[in-house]
Design a protein around this motif. Structure first.
Motif, short mmCIF file in Angstrom:
data_model
loop_
_atom_site.label_atom_id
_atom_site.label_comp_id
_atom_site.label_asym_id
_atom_site.label_seq_id
_atom_site.Cartn_x
_atom_site.Cartn_y
_atom_site.Cartn_z
N ARG A 126 34.36 4.75 -76.87
CA ARG A 126 34.89 4.31 -78.17
C ARG A 126 36.17 5.08 -78.45
NH1 ARG A 126 29.47 4.66 -79.56
NH2 ARG A 126 29.82 6.66 -80.64
N LEU A 127 37.22 4.35 -78.82
CA LEU A 127 38.51 4.97 -79.10
C LEU A 127 39.04 4.46 -80.42
CD1 LEU A 127 38.61 4.12 -75.76
CD2 LEU A 127 40.64 5.54 -75.94
N ASP A 128 39.73 5.33 -81.13
CA ASP A 128 40.46 4.96 -82.35
C ASP A 128 41.95 5.11 -82.07
OD1 ASP A 128 38.06 4.58 -83.77
OD2 ASP A 128 37.92 6.73 -84.20
N LEU A 129 42.68 4.02 -82.23
CA LEU A 129 44.11 4.00 -81.88
C LEU A 129 44.93 3.68 -83.11
CD1 LEU A 129 46.39 3.97 -79.69
CD2 LEU A 129 45.91 1.51 -79.41
N ASN A 130 46.00 4.44 -83.32
CA ASN A 130 46.95 4.21 -84.40
C ASN A 130 48.36 4.08 -83.81
OD1 ASN A 130 45.05 4.44 -86.60
ND2 ASN A 130 45.08 6.65 -86.26
N VAL A 131 49.01 2.99 -84.13
CA VAL A 131 50.35 2.69 -83.61
C VAL A 131 51.27 2.40 -84.78
CG1 VAL A 131 51.75 1.11 -82.21
CG2 VAL A 131 49.50 1.84 -81.39
#
Length: 267
Positions: A126-131
């Motif tokens: 599980r990953l949380d990505l912010n761009v």
């Protein structure tokens, strides 16, 4: 004064008759019959005046097919050159007025909250990505479709997700967030699974694929595919019950235009 009278014609003496030799009584001779003189032989006869026959005009020349093809090719070439010249002028005017610049993307937040490889080679993550996406143009609006996200580590897909569609106004900064997870049903071979179990940090490559259109005033263009690739990112693998640490790599991404022509895609 007495009028003189000239003879109309003078008789032509008969040609001598050919003697026909032969033996016989009387030694008679036979001759060919004489014919009356022609007009040309008659004294004082007038010949008709020579009248040249009018020349017939030459038949019209037929234009060959080769000549027609050469003319068509020449005109077609001139038209194409003229269109290219006009297109170059229009592109130059557009660039001077609007100064278009491509959008920029940056990964400013990433957290790996779960990562496990089972004995059967099944990966769970599980990953949380912010761009952060920026539009540097002052007169151009970007229209984005929904984007698909894929995160790879050493060629292994460790997380998939998506960004929603959005409209980015001129001189606007948009923050995007997504939750990613490893694709279900993915089975790793023993070598890849053993290598991932030993890692304490993962080198990641993030790919974002979407389509974007341009709006200038009331004019909208057709949407074209773009790919955003972010490389050189490392994140720590959580161990045991320790809380996962969020990473702020601030990694800049490259934006490539993907043009699809029939069955081929050009980046």
């Amino acid at each position: 004064m007495a009028d003189r009278v000239y003879p109309a014609s003078k008789p032509n003496p008969q040609p001598p008759q050919a003697l026909k030799g032969g033996s016989g009584s009387g030694g008679g001779a036979g001759g060919a019959p004489s014919f009356p003189p022609t007009k040309g032989q008659t004294y004082g006869a007038t010949l008709p005046a020579y009248r040249p026959q009018p020349r017939k005009p030459p038949p019209p020349r037929r234009r060959s097919r080769r000549g027609c093809c050469c003319s068509c090719c020449l005109w077609l070439t001139l038209v194409i050159v003229a269109l290219l010249f006009l297109a170059a002028i229009a592109a130059g005017v557009f660039y001077v007025i609007y100064r278009p610049r491509r959008p920029t993307f940056e990964v400013d937040g990433l957290r790996l909250s779960a990562f496990n490889v089972s004995g059967a080679g099944q990966l769970t993550s599980r990953l949380d990505l912010n761009v952060t996406a920026r539009n540097p143009n002052a007169k151009i609006v970007y229209l984005y479709d929904a984007a698909s996200i894929s995160v790879f580590s050493g060629g292994v897909d460790v997380g998939d997700g998506s960004f929603p569609a959005f409209v980015q106004e001129a001189k606007n900064t948009t923050h995007l967030a997504a939750k990613l997870s490893a694709p279900s049903g993915q089975s790793l071979d023993s070598t890849a699974a053993s290598d991932l179990r030993k890692k304490t940090s993962l080198p990641l490559e993030i790919n974002v694929d979407t389509k974007v259109g341009v709006k200038i005033g009331g004019l909208k263009t057709k949407k074209m595919g773009i790919q955003v690739r972010c490389e050189g990112i490392n994140i720590g693998v959580p161990k045991g019950k320790a809380a996962p640490v969020a990473s702020s790599p601030n990694a800049a991404c490259k934006v490539k235009l993907r043009i699809k022509i029939w069955k081929w895609t050009i980046s």
